[in-house]
Write a protein that holds these residues in place. Structure first.
Motif, PDB file in Angstrom:
ATOM      1  N   VAL A 177      -5.365  -6.250   2.281  1.00 11.44           N
ATOM      2  CA  VAL A 177      -5.363  -5.363   1.124  1.00 11.44           C
ATOM      3  C   VAL A 177      -6.749  -4.289   1.191  1.00 11.44           C
ATOM      4  O   VAL A 177      -6.292  -3.175   1.106  1.00 11.44           O
ATOM      5  CB  VAL A 177      -5.543  -6.237  -0.275  1.00 11.44           C
ATOM      6  N   PRO A 178      -7.655  -4.935   1.642  1.00 16.05           N
ATOM      7  CA  PRO A 178      -8.901  -4.009   1.889  1.00 16.05           C
ATOM      8  C   PRO A 178      -8.690  -2.822   2.805  1.00 16.05           C
ATOM      9  O   PRO A 178      -9.078  -1.711   2.909  1.00 16.05           O
ATOM     10  CB  PRO A 178     -10.002  -4.747   2.183  1.00 16.05           C
ATOM     11  N   VAL A 179      -7.844  -3.167   3.952  1.00 16.12           N
ATOM     12  CA  VAL A 179      -7.607  -2.044   5.021  1.00 16.12           C
ATOM     13  C   VAL A 179      -6.508  -1.293   4.484  1.00 16.12           C
ATOM     14  O   VAL A 179      -6.817   0.153   4.704  1.00 16.12           O
ATOM     15  CB  VAL A 179      -7.127  -2.951   6.250  1.00 16.12           C
ATOM     16  N   LEU A 180      -5.585  -1.707   3.862  1.00 15.68           N
ATOM     17  CA  LEU A 180      -4.568  -0.815   3.241  1.00 15.68           C
ATOM     18  C   LEU A 180      -5.155  -0.041   2.457  1.00 15.68           C
ATOM     19  O   LEU A 180      -5.003   1.466   2.397  1.00 15.68           O
ATOM     20  CB  LEU A 180      -3.535  -1.754   2.597  1.00 15.68           C
ATOM     21  N   LEU A 232      -2.644   3.431   2.214  1.00 17.06           N
ATOM     22  CA  LEU A 232      -1.452   3.089   2.529  1.00 17.06           C
ATOM     23  C   LEU A 232      -0.779   2.256   1.376  1.00 17.06           C
ATOM     24  O   LEU A 232      -1.641   1.410   1.083  1.00 17.06           O
ATOM     25  CB  LEU A 232      -1.252   2.498   3.824  1.00 17.06           C
ATOM     26  N   LYS A 233       0.280   2.283   1.144  1.00 16.65           N
ATOM     27  CA  LYS A 233       0.955   1.278   0.002  1.00 16.65           C
ATOM     28  C   LYS A 233       2.070   0.317   0.829  1.00 16.65           C
ATOM     29  O   LYS A 233       2.592   0.875   1.535  1.00 16.65           O
ATOM     30  CB  LYS A 233       1.872   2.250  -0.920  1.00 16.65           C
ATOM     31  N   ALA A 234       1.932  -0.605   0.454  1.00 16.34           N
ATOM     32  CA  ALA A 234       2.824  -1.940   0.950  1.00 16.34           C
ATOM     33  C   ALA A 234       3.730  -2.546  -0.226  1.00 16.34           C
ATOM     34  O   ALA A 234       3.165  -2.509  -1.380  1.00 16.34           O
ATOM     35  CB  ALA A 234       2.103  -2.854   1.845  1.00 16.34           C
ATOM     36  N   ARG A 255      -2.675  -0.047  -8.314  1.00 18.90           N
ATOM     37  CA  ARG A 255      -3.147   0.605  -7.330  1.00 18.90           C
ATOM     38  C   ARG A 255      -1.911   1.451  -6.434  1.00 18.90           C
ATOM     39  O   ARG A 255      -2.132   2.176  -5.230  1.00 18.90           O
ATOM     40  CB  ARG A 255      -4.330   0.246  -6.453  1.00 18.90           C
ATOM     41  N   GLY A 256      -0.582   1.025  -6.753  1.00 22.27           N
ATOM     42  CA  GLY A 256       0.588   1.605  -6.266  1.00 22.27           C
ATOM     43  C   GLY A 256       1.218   0.780  -5.381  1.00 22.27           C
ATOM     44  O   GLY A 256       2.071   1.179  -4.846  1.00 22.27           O
ATOM     45  N   HIS A 257       0.725  -0.549  -5.049  1.00 21.19           N
ATOM     46  CA  HIS A 257       1.369  -1.360  -4.241  1.00 21.19           C
ATOM     47  C   HIS A 257       2.765  -1.983  -4.956  1.00 21.19           C
ATOM     48  O   HIS A 257       2.647  -2.045  -6.377  1.00 21.19           O
ATOM     49  CB  HIS A 257       0.461  -2.565  -3.726  1.00 21.19           C
ATOM     50  N   GLU A 258       3.612  -2.685  -4.330  1.00 17.74           N
ATOM     51  CA  GLU A 258       4.682  -3.118  -4.919  1.00 17.74           C
ATOM     52  C   GLU A 258       4.571  -4.527  -4.874  1.00 17.74           C
ATOM     53  O   GLU A 258       4.188  -5.148  -4.059  1.00 17.74           O
ATOM     54  CB  GLU A 258       6.208  -2.764  -4.126  1.00 17.74           C
ATOM     55  N   ARG A 303      -5.240  -4.368  12.035  1.00 20.33           N
ATOM     56  CA  ARG A 303      -6.254  -3.143  11.300  1.00 20.33           C
ATOM     57  C   ARG A 303      -5.774  -2.002  12.258  1.00 20.33           C
ATOM     58  O   ARG A 303      -5.651  -0.864  11.796  1.00 20.33           O
ATOM     59  CB  ARG A 303      -7.592  -3.219  11.552  1.00 20.33           C
ATOM     60  N   LYS A 304      -5.647  -2.183  13.694  1.00 24.06           N
ATOM     61  CA  LYS A 304      -5.401  -1.257  14.757  1.00 24.06           C
ATOM     62  C   LYS A 304      -4.063  -0.538  14.322  1.00 24.06           C
ATOM     63  O   LYS A 304      -3.748   0.671  14.409  1.00 24.06           O
ATOM     64  CB  LYS A 304      -5.517  -1.799  16.089  1.00 24.06           C
ATOM     65  N   PHE A 305      -3.045  -1.537  14.022  1.00 29.58           N
ATOM     66  CA  PHE A 305      -1.517  -0.917  13.800  1.00 29.58           C
ATOM     67  C   PHE A 305      -1.812  -0.019  12.396  1.00 29.58           C
ATOM     68  O   PHE A 305      -1.136   1.000  12.519  1.00 29.58           O
ATOM     69  CB  PHE A 305      -0.844  -2.307  13.618  1.00 29.58           C
ATOM     70  N   LEU A 306      -2.345  -0.560  11.385  1.00 27.12           N
ATOM     71  CA  LEU A 306      -2.249   0.256  10.176  1.00 27.12           C
ATOM     72  C   LEU A 306      -3.075   1.651  10.548  1.00 27.12           C
ATOM     73  O   LEU A 306      -2.537   2.582   9.822  1.00 27.12           O
ATOM     74  CB  LEU A 306      -3.007  -0.390   9.164  1.00 27.12           C
ATOM     75  N   LYS A 307      -3.925   1.666  11.201  1.00 24.94           N
ATOM     76  CA  LYS A 307      -4.943   2.841  11.593  1.00 24.94           C
ATOM     77  C   LYS A 307      -3.754   3.730  12.325  1.00 24.94           C
ATOM     78  O   LYS A 307      -3.828   5.186  12.066  1.00 24.94           O
ATOM     79  CB  LYS A 307      -6.011   2.700  12.217  1.00 24.94           C
ATOM     80  N   TYR A 308      -3.071   3.401  13.294  1.00 17.06           N
ATOM     81  CA  TYR A 308      -2.023   4.168  13.830  1.00 17.06           C
ATOM     82  C   TYR A 308      -1.010   4.680  12.823  1.00 17.06           C
ATOM     83  O   TYR A 308      -0.725   5.966  13.148  1.00 17.06           O
ATOM     84  CB  TYR A 308      -1.246   3.140  14.891  1.00 17.06           C
ATOM     85  N   LEU A 309      -0.602   3.905  12.109  1.00 18.35           N
ATOM     86  CA  LEU A 309       0.271   4.582  11.094  1.00 18.35           C
ATOM     87  C   LEU A 309      -0.241   5.518  10.342  1.00 18.35           C
ATOM     88  O   LEU A 309       0.465   6.776   9.996  1.00 18.35           O
ATOM     89  CB  LEU A 309       0.811   3.416  10.021  1.00 18.35           C
ATOM     90  N   LYS A 310      -1.376   5.435   9.747  1.00 16.77           N
ATOM     91  CA  LYS A 310      -2.201   6.606   9.299  1.00 16.77           C
ATOM     92  C   LYS A 310      -2.463   7.606   9.982  1.00 16.77           C
ATOM     93  O   LYS A 310      -2.089   8.732   9.362  1.00 16.77           O
ATOM     94  CB  LYS A 310      -3.552   5.868   8.523  1.00 16.77           C
TER      95      LYS A 310
END
Length: 263
Positions: free
Chosen positions: A48-51, A56-58, A82-85, A232-239
């Motif tokens: 959650v802290p990285v999202l 990003l919403k998950a 905060r908008g997560h499902e 973290r690297k994957f989520l940063k790539y998505l962003k």
């Protein structure tokens, strides 16, 4: 003359494909849904802290009886604000214990011993629990262990009014016209690197498809794990590539797919 006719047909076809790819996912090349199963402490502590830092919403599929659910209700409630499902992942996480390799399934969680009505009751009770957290009456479901049947009957057949979509666990991705909203495929993360997960997204972009990514452990908490840094690297790539990727919750994506098809 015949060559000109064939050329015009081919040109129209190419234009039609390009037009669809430009509009299918809000003008982006693909859609990616980030999901987390089982409601474990590491989701709140490590994911959650990285999202949130990336905006990003998950979709978090909660098993209501899990320890992290029972002891950290306010954190899950705040997560939804905060908008997560908060998705439904059953009350006790039952799985079919009569399949090969399923000797780890405990007796009271053996879905093969469930009656059909018991399954419906427990899933619907979990919806009541989740509504108490987020106030929402509509949400999505994730099949536990990918198991969909009590006996020979798919219990989701009688629960389509309870959910807008249901997620399975097969490593497949599809274009918007081929997606079965009550049997949505996903890629399960099992100690994959960020580079391997990025390859999935690149394939989705090439195919103009929906990619659903399923995390369990994040830096521990489940044998189906991912290292914190790889996550973290994957989520940063998505962003960083959000201009090409529609990134929304499973609920919002399912609602978008239904609206797109209704046009």
């Amino acid at each position: 003359m015949k060559k000109i006719y064939l050329f015009l047909i081919l040109s129209c076809f190419i234009f039609s494909v390009k037009a669809q790819s430009n509009t299918t996912w809000k003008g982006k090349k693909c859609a990616v849904v980030i999901t987390y199963d089982d409601a474990i402490h590491q989701h709140l502590d490590n994911a959650v802290p990285v999202l949130d830092s990336l905006g990003l919403k998950a979709s978090f599929y909660l098993t209501a009886f899990s320890d992290a659910c029972k002891t950290r209700l306010n954190e899950w409630r705040a997560l939804a604000k905060r908008g997560h499902e908060l998705g439904n992942h059953t009350l006790y996480h039952p799985c079919l214990g009569n399949l090969p390799g399923r000797n780890w399934v405990k007796g009271e969680q053996d879905m093969s011993q469930y009656t059909y009505q018991r399954m419906l009751n427990e899933v619907r009770m979990t919806n009541v629990f989740l509504e108490a957290l987020d106030g929402q009456k509509k949400r999505t479901f994730a099949f536990t262990c990918g198991d969909m049947k009590i006996g020979d009957k798919n219990f989701m057949d009688d629960m389509k009014a309870d959910f807008v979509a249901a997620r399975a666990v097969r490593d497949e991705m599809h274009t918007i016209d081929k997606i079965n909203l009550y049997d949505v495929d996903c890629f399960v993360v099992n100690n994959h690197t960020a580079e391997q997960m990025i390859e999935w997204v690149e394939k989705a972009k090439t195919n103009n498809a929906l990619l659903v990514v399923l995390f369990h452990g994040v830096g521990g908490g489940n044998g189906l794990d991912v290292k914190i840094e790889e996550h973290r690297k994957f989520l940063k790539y998505l962003k960083q590539n959000q201009k090409d990727i529609m990134i929304e919750t499973m609920f919002d994506t399912a609602e978008y797919i239904k609206a797109f098809r209704a046009k």
